[in-house]
Design a protein around this motif. Structure first.
Motif, PDB file in Angstrom:
ATOM      1  N   GLN A  59      -7.893   1.694   2.727  1.00  0.00           N
ATOM      2  CA  GLN A  59      -8.705   1.006   3.731  1.00  0.00           C
ATOM      3  C   GLN A  59      -8.565  -0.516   3.665  1.00  0.00           C
ATOM      4  O   GLN A  59      -9.098  -1.220   4.527  1.00  0.00           O
ATOM      5  CB  GLN A  59     -10.182   1.391   3.563  1.00  0.00           C
ATOM      6  N   THR A 109      -7.531  -4.053   4.343  1.00  0.00           N
ATOM      7  CA  THR A 109      -6.845  -4.669   5.491  1.00  0.00           C
ATOM      8  C   THR A 109      -7.052  -6.181   5.509  1.00  0.00           C
ATOM      9  O   THR A 109      -6.955  -6.802   6.564  1.00  0.00           O
ATOM     10  CB  THR A 109      -7.365  -4.073   6.809  1.00  0.00           C
ATOM     11  N   ASP A 110      -7.359  -6.788   4.348  1.00  0.00           N
ATOM     12  CA  ASP A 110      -7.690  -8.203   4.330  1.00  0.00           C
ATOM     13  C   ASP A 110      -6.473  -9.099   4.145  1.00  0.00           C
ATOM     14  O   ASP A 110      -6.613 -10.251   3.739  1.00  0.00           O
ATOM     15  CB  ASP A 110      -8.729  -8.486   3.240  1.00  0.00           C
ATOM     16  N   LYS A 129       0.835  -1.205   0.000  1.00  0.00           N
ATOM     17  CA  LYS A 129       0.000   0.000   0.000  1.00  0.00           C
ATOM     18  C   LYS A 129       0.870   1.256   0.000  1.00  0.00           C
ATOM     19  O   LYS A 129       2.008   1.230   0.467  1.00  0.00           O
ATOM     20  CB  LYS A 129      -0.914   0.009   1.235  1.00  0.00           C
ATOM     21  N   ARG A 155       1.259  -5.300  10.883  1.00  0.00           N
ATOM     22  CA  ARG A 155      -0.042  -5.957  10.871  1.00  0.00           C
ATOM     23  C   ARG A 155      -1.108  -4.964  10.429  1.00  0.00           C
ATOM     24  O   ARG A 155      -0.975  -3.762  10.655  1.00  0.00           O
ATOM     25  CB  ARG A 155      -0.378  -6.503  12.261  1.00  0.00           C
ATOM     26  N   PRO A 156      -2.171  -5.422   9.774  1.00  0.00           N
ATOM     27  CA  PRO A 156      -3.239  -4.520   9.313  1.00  0.00           C
ATOM     28  C   PRO A 156      -3.823  -3.707  10.462  1.00  0.00           C
ATOM     29  O   PRO A 156      -4.063  -4.225  11.553  1.00  0.00           O
ATOM     30  CB  PRO A 156      -4.278  -5.482   8.735  1.00  0.00           C
ATOM     31  N   GLY A 157      -4.027  -2.427  10.210  1.00  0.00           N
ATOM     32  CA  GLY A 157      -4.622  -1.556  11.208  1.00  0.00           C
ATOM     33  C   GLY A 157      -3.665  -1.038  12.251  1.00  0.00           C
ATOM     34  O   GLY A 157      -4.040  -0.210  13.083  1.00  0.00           O
ATOM     35  N   ILE A 167       0.755  -5.759   6.017  1.00  0.00           N
ATOM     36  CA  ILE A 167       0.747  -4.598   5.143  1.00  0.00           C
ATOM     37  C   ILE A 167       2.201  -4.202   4.879  1.00  0.00           C
ATOM     38  O   ILE A 167       2.991  -4.073   5.815  1.00  0.00           O
ATOM     39  CB  ILE A 167      -0.004  -3.413   5.779  1.00  0.00           C
TER      40      ILE A 167
END
Length: 215
Positions: free
Chosen positions: A97, A99-100, A56, A144-146, A104
């Motif tokens: 957005q 995050t699946d 991203k 990690r996502p988020g 990341i």
């Protein structure tokens, strides 16, 4: 058709061929990354790391502190990471957005390039070569996502130094063993060595995954 007209057409045809060859990258040769040794080949026979990775652009807060193009750096990272096969799956996602994924990946913003303007090569239409040492590098930061920018991460950087030749002599250099035409970033050995660099951080990546799972 007069002899003079035929000669003019021949010269124009040669100029067009010269330009097409130049555009195709044939006038640019580079020394390839070193071939893999037996141990490195064995490492690459192992399955990829069992994680899905989303590449991203930087978040708005990070992007605000740099003048670089976030999308361009994310694209550059994806072009190194995805062909390397370092992870089970990797993909570029422009949606901030998304995050699946398990991880990341964002660019570290590192940039290495020593390319100079080949003035004499241009003025001589390629007859006088330009020979120089260049370096390509790519960096990624895994989270990690988020997770916020201040959270734990794994930072990985890969450097590839090579000698380049621009001009007509590159036509002959490119066919020599250990040399090739085009750009090193598209070389299969570049992708292999990028994967090896990622693999060398496997324990750190596993700790990052375990750390989040324990929270």
């Amino acid at each position: 058709m007069t002899k003079r007209r035929r000669l003019t057409l021949l010269v124009l045809a040669l100029v067009v061929v010269y330009m097409l060859v130049g555009v195709s990258g044939t006038f640019y040769a580079y020394r390839r990354p070193l071939p893999l040794n037996a141990h490195e080949r064995q490492l690459l026979r192992a399955p990829p790391l069992p994680y899905t990775v989303i590449v991203k652009p930087w978040d708005p807060e990070t992007a605000a502190h740099t003048s670089q193009d976030p999308l361009a750096y994310a694209q550059g990272l994806s072009e190194a990471l995805i062909p390397s096969g370092a992870f089970r799956t990797s993909r570029l996602e422009n949606n901030a957005q998304a995050t699946d994924g398990d991880l990341i990946a964002t660019s570290t913003g590192i940039y290495c390039n020593n390319t100079s303007i080949p003035l004499f090569t241009l003025l001589s239409l390629g007859i006088i070569p330009t020979v120089f040492d260049d370096e390509d590098c790519e960096g990624l930061e895994l989270r990690r996502p988020g997770a916020p920018a201040s959270a734990s991460s794994v930072r990985i950087e890969f450097h590839n130094k090579h000698r380049d030749v621009l001009g007509l002599p590159a036509l002959f250099m490119g066919i020599l063993p250990g040399w090739s035409y085009g750009h090193p970033l598209n070389d299969s050995r570049f992708h292999q060595r990028f994967r090896l660099e990622v693999i060398s951080h496997q324990s750190e990546i596993e700790r990052l995954m375990a750390e989040d799972d324990l929270n």
